[in-house]
Design a protein around this motif. Structure first.
Motif, mmCIF file in Angstrom:
data_model
loop_
_atom_site.group_PDB
_atom_site.id
_atom_site.type_symbol
_atom_site.label_atom_id
_atom_site.label_comp_id
_atom_site.label_asym_id
_atom_site.label_seq_id
_atom_site.Cartn_x
_atom_site.Cartn_y
_atom_site.Cartn_z
ATOM 1 N N LYS A 42 26.258 35.493 43.343
ATOM 2 C CA LYS A 42 27.646 35.119 43.600
ATOM 3 C C LYS A 42 28.487 36.343 43.967
ATOM 4 C CE LYS A 42 31.726 33.071 41.476
ATOM 5 N NZ LYS A 42 32.273 32.868 42.829
ATOM 6 N N THR A 43 29.346 36.189 44.971
ATOM 7 C CA THR A 43 30.354 37.208 45.264
ATOM 8 C C THR A 43 31.612 36.870 44.471
ATOM 9 O OG1 THR A 43 29.530 37.590 47.499
ATOM 10 C CG2 THR A 43 31.829 38.170 47.072
ATOM 11 N N ILE A 44 32.227 37.883 43.847
ATOM 12 C CA ILE A 44 33.505 37.671 43.169
ATOM 13 C C ILE A 44 34.610 37.934 44.189
ATOM 14 C CG2 ILE A 44 35.036 38.435 41.301
ATOM 15 C CD1 ILE A 44 32.549 36.996 40.262
ATOM 16 N N ASN A 45 35.367 36.888 44.511
ATOM 17 C CA ASN A 45 36.444 37.012 45.494
ATOM 18 C C ASN A 45 37.774 37.268 44.799
ATOM 19 O OD1 ASN A 45 34.849 36.548 47.816
ATOM 20 N ND2 ASN A 45 34.828 34.359 47.347
ATOM 21 N N VAL A 46 38.473 38.273 45.310
ATOM 22 C CA VAL A 46 39.702 38.725 44.678
ATOM 23 C C VAL A 46 40.873 38.540 45.638
ATOM 24 C CG1 VAL A 46 40.900 40.764 43.752
ATOM 25 C CG2 VAL A 46 38.463 40.424 43.266
ATOM 26 N N GLY A 47 41.975 38.036 45.109
ATOM 27 C CA GLY A 47 43.231 37.993 45.865
ATOM 28 C C GLY A 47 44.246 38.892 45.191
ATOM 29 N N ILE A 48 44.834 39.799 45.962
ATOM 30 C CA ILE A 48 45.792 40.750 45.389
ATOM 31 C C ILE A 48 47.211 40.351 45.778
ATOM 32 C CG2 ILE A 48 46.569 43.153 45.322
ATOM 33 C CD1 ILE A 48 43.752 44.055 45.864
ATOM 34 N N CYS A 49 48.071 40.122 44.776
ATOM 35 C CA CYS A 49 49.483 39.842 45.035
ATOM 36 C C CYS A 49 50.260 41.131 44.859
ATOM 37 C CB CYS A 49 50.006 38.787 44.067
ATOM 38 S SG CYS A 49 49.109 37.229 44.169
ATOM 39 N N GLY A 50 50.719 41.715 45.965
ATOM 40 C CA GLY A 50 51.469 42.968 45.905
ATOM 41 C C GLY A 50 50.624 44.135 46.372
ATOM 42 N N LEU A 51 51.030 44.735 47.500
ATOM 43 C CA LEU A 51 50.297 45.896 48.014
ATOM 44 C C LEU A 51 51.144 47.160 47.872
ATOM 45 C CD1 LEU A 51 48.334 44.687 51.173
ATOM 46 C CD2 LEU A 51 47.407 45.380 48.953
ATOM 47 N N GLY A 52 51.762 47.305 46.698
ATOM 48 C CA GLY A 52 52.466 48.554 46.407
ATOM 49 C C GLY A 52 51.468 49.608 45.967
ATOM 50 N N THR A 53 51.940 50.563 45.189
ATOM 51 C CA THR A 53 51.103 51.685 44.774
ATOM 52 C C THR A 53 49.795 51.228 44.140
ATOM 53 O OG1 THR A 53 53.197 52.712 44.200
ATOM 54 C CG2 THR A 53 51.215 53.864 43.514
ATOM 55 N N VAL A 54 49.895 50.367 43.130
ATOM 56 C CA VAL A 54 48.694 49.970 42.391
ATOM 57 C C VAL A 54 47.862 48.970 43.191
ATOM 58 C CG1 VAL A 54 47.804 49.002 40.249
ATOM 59 C CG2 VAL A 54 49.872 50.418 40.205
ATOM 60 N N GLY A 55 48.532 48.051 43.899
ATOM 61 C CA GLY A 55 47.807 47.074 44.706
ATOM 62 C C GLY A 55 46.981 47.755 45.786
ATOM 63 N N ALA A 56 47.590 48.733 46.453
ATOM 64 C CA ALA A 56 46.857 49.463 47.491
ATOM 65 C C ALA A 56 45.709 50.249 46.862
ATOM 66 C CB ALA A 56 47.807 50.403 48.234
ATOM 67 N N GLY A 57 45.959 50.884 45.723
ATOM 68 C CA GLY A 57 44.904 51.637 45.031
ATOM 69 C C GLY A 57 43.733 50.748 44.645
ATOM 70 N N THR A 58 44.043 49.534 44.234
ATOM 71 C CA THR A 58 42.982 48.597 43.838
ATOM 72 C C THR A 58 42.099 48.242 45.036
ATOM 73 O OG1 THR A 58 44.370 47.709 42.067
ATOM 74 C CG2 THR A 58 42.560 46.314 42.835
ATOM 75 N N ALA A 59 42.749 47.955 46.164
ATOM 76 C CA ALA A 59 41.967 47.638 47.360
ATOM 77 C C ALA A 59 41.145 48.847 47.807
ATOM 78 C CB ALA A 59 42.899 47.180 48.483
ATOM 79 N N GLN A 60 41.746 50.034 47.711
ATOM 80 C CA GLN A 60 41.017 51.263 48.094
ATOM 81 C C GLN A 60 39.813 51.489 47.186
ATOM 82 O OE1 GLN A 60 44.251 54.022 47.804
ATOM 83 N NE2 GLN A 60 45.139 53.435 49.775
ATOM 84 N N LEU A 61 39.997 51.300 45.892
ATOM 85 C CA LEU A 61 38.889 51.509 44.957
ATOM 86 C C LEU A 61 37.749 50.527 45.250
ATOM 87 C CD1 LEU A 61 39.223 51.859 41.052
ATOM 88 C CD2 LEU A 61 37.152 51.206 42.238
ATOM 89 N N LEU A 62 38.094 49.248 45.401
ATOM 90 C CA LEU A 62 37.046 48.242 45.616
ATOM 91 C C LEU A 62 36.307 48.495 46.923
ATOM 92 C CD1 LEU A 62 38.850 45.059 44.244
ATOM 93 C CD2 LEU A 62 36.808 46.168 43.294
ATOM 94 N N GLU A 63 36.986 49.140 47.882
ATOM 95 C CA GLU A 63 36.332 49.470 49.154
ATOM 96 C C GLU A 63 35.474 50.732 49.002
ATOM 97 O OE1 GLU A 63 39.137 49.673 52.442
ATOM 98 O OE2 GLU A 63 37.885 51.192 53.417
#
Lengths: 433, 433
Positions: free
Chosen positions: B2-23
């Motif tokens: 299974k792939t865990i699919n994530v939806g991020i609400c808010g691409l501020g400092t932490v939201g952008a960091g989260t997407a960067q980390l997961l990438e």
């Protein structure tokens, strides 16, 4: 509701502490988990009657097989150490589908592949939080907290005996032999201190942390290991004069060249957090590519802190076993129906030690302030130096009180602020207790 | 798988960091968990094109409903803050059986009962590690590591802005207004710094930690909250002269009289670990009845450390969701078939800065030692004072080198030990890098 039955192999320092914790904190643990955890059997070949444990519901045996063969036991706790019988206990328990919890760093460092393979192939779980850093939840932090990070390096004081000796050499100006002897007298070092002072115990823990942090298996014998027996008083003095403390560190780094791993005494900057880790405490610094620099600190050994880690693992396993039946770990740790609403004490009803800063027009007014404290029955423990004064007609001056009720201190300072020679409102700052 | 699919609400400092980390850490995360974690949707109303994130597989929307209505999304990450839309996002996600991860301390402090009830009644999970202490896994440590302990008290520096200001007032002798202005210029304080400097942000975190540590619900308004805007330079100087530093602490205690909880500036002993927490870092000390005194330290805020905590929660949830299908969290974090055997670099192939201690018969021999280092091409960064000498004809003297390859330093010191004026073998101690 399922009871989690625990069998403890070994009633030494940590084994006894584990039984004591599960007895003493039974109700709070059941509140948090929703299930009771009971020690039903304990195996020991030593006297155990004086251990401050209620043995009325614990069967004591001299054979670990009585625990391994007991189909009612869910979690086998191995606390006898070494890699002989201890290994058999863990492998047997996992092979039978039970879970195992251990504090045995020597075993894990030397036989990790065998032990972790057994855990992987078993429906049971393996907990080993207590193997590194006593009560510090460093295994859990790396495995779960930093699960998204690439761990670049770690560095830590992970042997309390060596740190106790180095601390007393540094703080009390003792030579190595004297410091070691005192550590032995105080119970911080064993009769044969080789594993601790020669870095071997630290090395065992480094291997475990390396495998966990770098997701790979390593050979214990490849680690560079140097102890503290060659450190002389003059080394500590010279280092101190140059702005450093000497600590026994276990370190590893995932570098461009490969995996570095080593144990040796090291100079650390005197104002760093590691330099300030005193006595038998441990601290482990982990650097992750997103989390950055982190440090965890706590008691690195001892009956109760290590028991805390053992029981954390037992609870974790209990939660997983019960979640197979549909339960979950609640977000706030306890099930919602176990959460009561509680009130917070008003600050007036608390007590503290206080720092009270005045700005005076004349330093002779200090006498009047001291008399006011005396009249209010609040003892003054320390007066600040007066050389701090700089602004004209505003001489900053501070007092440290004894521990006293907040409402009494506030009332006194309110009165003092009405005195004519207090040129500015005074400032109350509480001292952390 | 299974792939865990994530939806991020808010691409501020932490939201952008989260997407960067997961990438950036995608492959190591998949190695550890056995499943991929993908950000499939992100909601933002701000520009996002320059965020250093690969958006080729991420649908960006301006409506959080696009995420909440997406039946493929397993985990909804709420990083917009506040208690309006943020609350709706979390409650809706849980109500639909999704899991939710948040860093929103204000929301949890004020609406904990509502949010935790929703989590309790949902098949989804709620992760909030990022709400306190940025990258420090303090929620996990209390909930799991100290699960067997009765928590008696905690005390912490949990607002990086206030600590940055107090550190610069203390270290650089600045007044409050100047220190605040610099914190704003460097991005450590917001344009409206009220929440940080008046202790409100700290108070939010104290309530969350109190509920978790004491297994009860509390009213935010009952907490005593005092900020640092009333601290003057003279307070810090006077406290320092009396052996203390001033820190903004959030504290709570389960005392005989009831639950104490408070936020205020406090004097802490200058040689304590809390006093040595500098700049924007956080540290939280927890006292449990078995584990004793512990402390966790790390970056308390910022894009990447907070993202580390968010992703730790996502991985935890992913592991639980996949364990419902029969998988387990392996003891060594990664599945056994993902573990390779790795070698450790020989110490000769590592490099370090070195402290080399000599015992000389005559202090004039220092010149010869310095020349030898020069000839070997190893720069000397610091020489010890010579006043350390005490024993006759054994003058202890030490040198700090630059960072140099171990084999080069060892070769030089071996040569030096053969010189006639070296009366005792010299001692090499590495400096922690």
């Amino acid at each position: 509701m399922k009871t989690i039955n625990v069998g403890i192999c070994g009633l030494g320092t940590v084994g006894a502490g584990t039984a004591q914790l599960l007895e003493k904190n039974a109700s709070i643990i059941q509140k948090r988990t929703g299930f009771p955890i009971k020690v039903t059997k304990a195996a020991t070949i030593d006297p155990y009657e004086d251990l401050d444990i209620d043995f009325s519901e614990i069967t004591v045996t001299d054979s670990v097989d009585d625990i391994l063969n007991d189909s009612e036991i869910d979690v086998v706790v191995e606390l006898i150490g070494g890699d002989g019988l201890a290994k058999k206990i863990i492998l047997d328990a996992l092979d039978r589908g039970k879970s195992a919890v251990t504090a045995n760093k020597a075993l894990l460092a030397k036989h990790s592949e065998e032990v972790f393979t057994a855990a992987y192939n078993s429906p049971g779980f393996l907990g080993y939080e207590a193997s590194v850093g006593g009560g510090i939840p460093i295994i859990r932090s790396i495995k779960e907290g930093f699960a998204g990070d690439e761990i670049e390096s770690f560095s830590g004081i992970i042997n309390g005996t060596a740190n106790f000796i180095l601390s007393s050499m540094s703080n009390d100006n003792k030579d190595f032999a004297t410091a070691l002897k005192e550590a032995q007298e105080k119970g911080f070092a064993e009769a044969d201190p080789t594993f601790d002072i020669e870095g071997i115990d630290t090395a065992h823990k480094v291997i475990i942390l390396m495998e966990l942090a770098f997701n790979a298996l390593f050979e214990f014998d490849q680690l560079y290991v140097e102890g503290i027996s060659g450190i002389e008083s003059c080394d500590i003095k010279l280092a101190k004069s140059m702005g450093y403390a000497i600590k026994l560190l276990g370190m590893a780094r995932n570098s461009q060249k490969g995996f570095e791993g080593k144990v040796h005494p090291a100079l650390v900057k005197s104002d760093s957090m590691l330099a300030n880790v005193q006595g038998a405490f441990n601290a482990i610094s982990v650097y992750g590519n997103f989390v950055g620099h982190t440090m965890s600190y706590g008691a690195g050994a001892g009956s109760h802190p290590t028991a805390s880690a053992v029981v954390g693992d037992i609870i974790d396993i209990g939660r997983r076993l019960s979640s197979l039946g549909g339960e979950q770990v609640p977000a706030l740790s306890v099930p919602l129906d176990q959460l009561s609403k509680q009130t917070i004490l008003p600050i007036d009803e608390t007590e503290s030690q206080y720092f009270v800063r005045f700005k005076l027009a004349d330093e002779n007014d200090i006498q009047a302030i001291k008399k006011s404290f005396q009249a209010a029955g609040i003892a003054v423990q320390q007066l600040s130096d007066l050389k701090q004064s700089s602004e004209a007609a505003q001489i900053p001056f501070a007092i440290l009180t004894e521990i006293v009720a907040e409402h009494r201190l506030q009332a006194l300072v309110k009165d003092l602020n009405n005195l004519p020679f207090i040129t500015h409102p005074s400032k109350i700052i509480r001292v952390d207790s």
